[in-house]
Design a protein around this motif. Structure first.
Motif, mmCIF file in Angstrom:
data_model
loop_
_atom_site.group_PDB
_atom_site.id
_atom_site.type_symbol
_atom_site.label_atom_id
_atom_site.label_comp_id
_atom_site.label_asym_id
_atom_site.label_seq_id
_atom_site.Cartn_x
_atom_site.Cartn_y
_atom_site.Cartn_z
ATOM 1 N N ILE A 81 0.879 -1.172 0.000
ATOM 2 C CA ILE A 81 0.000 0.000 0.000
ATOM 3 C C ILE A 81 0.915 1.220 0.000
ATOM 4 O O ILE A 81 1.800 1.340 0.842
ATOM 5 N N THR A 82 0.721 2.135 -0.945
ATOM 6 C CA THR A 82 1.619 3.283 -1.077
ATOM 7 C C THR A 82 0.851 4.599 -0.980
ATOM 8 O O THR A 82 -0.353 4.659 -1.229
ATOM 9 N N ASN A 83 1.586 5.646 -0.620
ATOM 10 C CA ASN A 83 1.061 7.003 -0.606
ATOM 11 C C ASN A 83 1.199 7.621 -1.985
ATOM 12 O O ASN A 83 2.181 7.344 -2.697
ATOM 13 N N PRO A 84 0.258 8.472 -2.399
ATOM 14 C CA PRO A 84 0.530 9.307 -3.574
ATOM 15 C C PRO A 84 1.794 10.118 -3.328
ATOM 16 O O PRO A 84 2.147 10.431 -2.182
ATOM 17 N N LEU A 85 2.494 10.475 -4.405
ATOM 18 C CA LEU A 85 3.769 11.173 -4.254
ATOM 19 C C LEU A 85 3.604 12.538 -3.601
ATOM 20 O O LEU A 85 4.501 13.010 -2.900
ATOM 21 N N SER A 86 2.468 13.196 -3.802
ATOM 22 C CA SER A 86 2.281 14.530 -3.239
ATOM 23 C C SER A 86 0.798 14.845 -3.126
ATOM 24 O O SER A 86 -0.049 14.160 -3.704
ATOM 25 N N SER A 87 0.492 15.882 -2.363
ATOM 26 C CA SER A 87 -0.872 16.392 -2.252
ATOM 27 C C SER A 87 -1.057 17.533 -3.247
ATOM 28 O O SER A 87 -0.088 18.166 -3.677
ATOM 29 N N PRO A 88 -2.311 17.814 -3.633
ATOM 30 C CA PRO A 88 -2.525 18.965 -4.513
ATOM 31 C C PRO A 88 -2.161 20.259 -3.802
ATOM 32 O O PRO A 88 -2.349 20.389 -2.585
ATOM 33 N N THR A 89 -1.626 21.207 -4.553
ATOM 34 C CA THR A 89 -1.249 22.498 -3.992
ATOM 35 C C THR A 89 -1.668 23.626 -4.928
ATOM 36 O O THR A 89 -1.675 23.455 -6.155
ATOM 37 N N ILE A 90 -2.026 24.763 -4.323
ATOM 38 C CA ILE A 90 -2.327 25.987 -5.063
ATOM 39 C C ILE A 90 -1.075 26.858 -5.004
ATOM 40 O O ILE A 90 -0.620 27.236 -3.930
ATOM 41 N N GLN A 91 -0.517 27.176 -6.163
ATOM 42 C CA GLN A 91 0.756 27.885 -6.223
ATOM 43 C C GLN A 91 0.625 29.183 -7.020
ATOM 44 O O GLN A 91 -0.286 29.348 -7.823
ATOM 45 N N ASN A 92 1.603 30.081 -6.769
ATOM 46 C CA ASN A 92 1.733 31.326 -7.549
ATOM 47 C C ASN A 92 0.427 32.112 -7.615
ATOM 48 O O ASN A 92 -0.010 32.535 -8.693
ATOM 49 N N ILE A 93 -0.204 32.294 -6.446
ATOM 50 C CA ILE A 93 -1.462 33.054 -6.407
ATOM 51 C C ILE A 93 -1.181 34.522 -6.723
ATOM 52 O O ILE A 93 -0.301 35.142 -6.134
ATOM 53 N N ASN A 94 -1.938 35.066 -7.665
ATOM 54 C CA ASN A 94 -1.826 36.476 -8.021
ATOM 55 C C ASN A 94 -3.214 37.110 -7.936
ATOM 56 O O ASN A 94 -4.163 36.631 -8.570
ATOM 57 N N THR A 95 -3.349 38.165 -7.136
ATOM 58 C CA THR A 95 -4.646 38.817 -6.968
ATOM 59 C C THR A 95 -4.603 40.240 -7.519
ATOM 60 O O THR A 95 -3.581 40.923 -7.432
ATOM 61 N N GLN A 96 -5.724 40.667 -8.083
ATOM 62 C CA GLN A 96 -5.894 42.037 -8.556
ATOM 63 C C GLN A 96 -6.986 42.694 -7.727
ATOM 64 O O GLN A 96 -8.143 42.260 -7.771
ATOM 65 N N PRO A 97 -6.649 43.704 -6.914
ATOM 66 C CA PRO A 97 -7.686 44.342 -6.089
ATOM 67 C C PRO A 97 -8.669 45.132 -6.949
ATOM 68 O O PRO A 97 -8.437 45.408 -8.122
ATOM 69 N N ILE A 98 -9.777 45.510 -6.329
ATOM 70 C CA ILE A 98 -10.816 46.271 -7.024
ATOM 71 C C ILE A 98 -10.331 47.711 -7.170
ATOM 72 O O ILE A 98 -9.812 48.312 -6.230
ATOM 73 N N THR A 99 -10.494 48.284 -8.374
ATOM 74 C CA THR A 99 -9.955 49.621 -8.644
ATOM 75 C C THR A 99 -10.867 50.738 -8.148
ATOM 76 O O THR A 99 -10.391 51.777 -7.700
ATOM 77 N N CYS A 100 -12.186 50.539 -8.238
ATOM 78 C CA CYS A 100 -13.148 51.563 -7.818
ATOM 79 C C CYS A 100 -14.165 50.954 -6.860
ATOM 80 O O CYS A 100 -14.570 49.798 -7.036
ATOM 81 N N PHE A 101 -14.590 51.715 -5.890
ATOM 82 C CA PHE A 101 -15.524 51.229 -4.878
ATOM 83 C C PHE A 101 -16.777 50.631 -5.527
ATOM 84 O O PHE A 101 -17.413 51.247 -6.372
ATOM 85 N N GLY A 102 -17.100 49.390 -5.127
ATOM 86 C CA GLY A 102 -18.307 48.739 -5.615
ATOM 87 C C GLY A 102 -18.178 48.070 -6.959
ATOM 88 O O GLY A 102 -19.135 47.433 -7.420
ATOM 89 N N ALA A 103 -17.021 48.177 -7.594
ATOM 90 C CA ALA A 103 -16.848 47.580 -8.919
ATOM 91 C C ALA A 103 -16.520 46.089 -8.806
ATOM 92 O O ALA A 103 -16.255 45.569 -7.720
ATOM 93 N N ASN A 104 -16.527 45.404 -9.954
ATOM 94 C CA ASN A 104 -16.189 43.973 -9.984
ATOM 95 C C ASN A 104 -14.963 43.743 -10.875
ATOM 96 O O ASN A 104 -14.963 42.920 -11.778
#
Length: 199
Positions: A81-104
């Motif tokens: 019985i073996t383990n998977p080599l690795s777990s899933p990971t979320i990498q290189n997260i890049n976020t863009q903030p909202i430019t104007c109040f209430g915008a999407n």
């Protein structure tokens, strides 16, 4: 004869492997005694090593000794019985903030890796799409300000999650008519308006 196809561990670090052997020949009823070692050669403890089917197994090597009603003994092959080599990971997260109040105008982009591809992508428990291969990039546009939970779920159901906050300016842009200066004489262009802006 003793045969089995081990069910491997689905997510790295879990103990959800199993072995369910089939026995043929000899004289039924059979009794079972399991033994095993982990990959550091330490003995494995069983909840009950006399059960035919074993569940909740961690990584290691396992075998079972089967005795039939007449006392004839057969030792199985060794199953791994073996383990998977690795777990899933979320990498290189890049976020863009909202430019104007209430915008999407916010966005989140990232790379999915590890685990067993492909990956489902969920944001606040809403399925947004899939990433078929490890190293794939996913972009989530048109987001408003707030707190988000980003999850990827690999092909074995293993989950990686990240909490992300998107920000926006404190208030909407406003303009206040501060002062009005009327034209002093007919035909002249001496009027003026003073406006104060703020956020």
């Amino acid at each position: 004869m003793v045969t089995a196809t081990p069910q491997q561990i689905t997510c790295s670090g879990l103990s959800n492997g199993s072995i369910s052997p089939a026995v043929s020949g000899g004289t039924p009823g059979y009794t079972f005694v399991w033994s095993g070692t982990d990959f550091s050669n330490n003995p494995i403890s069983f909840v009950d090593n006399t059960l035919q089917n074993q569940f909740g197994l961690g990584a290691g090597s396992y075998m079972v000794q089967v005795t039939d009603l007449n006392g004839c003994v057969l030792n199985s092959i060794t199953w791994s019985i073996t383990n998977p080599l690795s777990s899933p990971t979320i990498q290189n997260i890049n976020t863009q903030p909202i430019t104007c109040f209430g915008a999407n105008t916010g966005s989140i982009s990232f790379i999915a890796n590890g685990g067993t591809p492909g990956y489902n992508v969920e944001l606040n428990n809403i399925l947004l799409g899939t990433i078929p291969n490890a190293g794939g990039i996913f972009n989530i546009p048109n987001l408003t300000a707030g707190n988000y939970t980003l999850e990827i779920i690999d092909n074995n159901g293993c989950v990686s999650s990240q909490s992300i906050t998107l920000t926006q300016p404190n208030a909407a842009l406003s303009a206040v008519n501060d002062s009005v200066y009327n034209v002093t004489c007919n035909g002249l262009s001496t009027g003026a308006i003073s406006i104060v802006t703020g956020k």
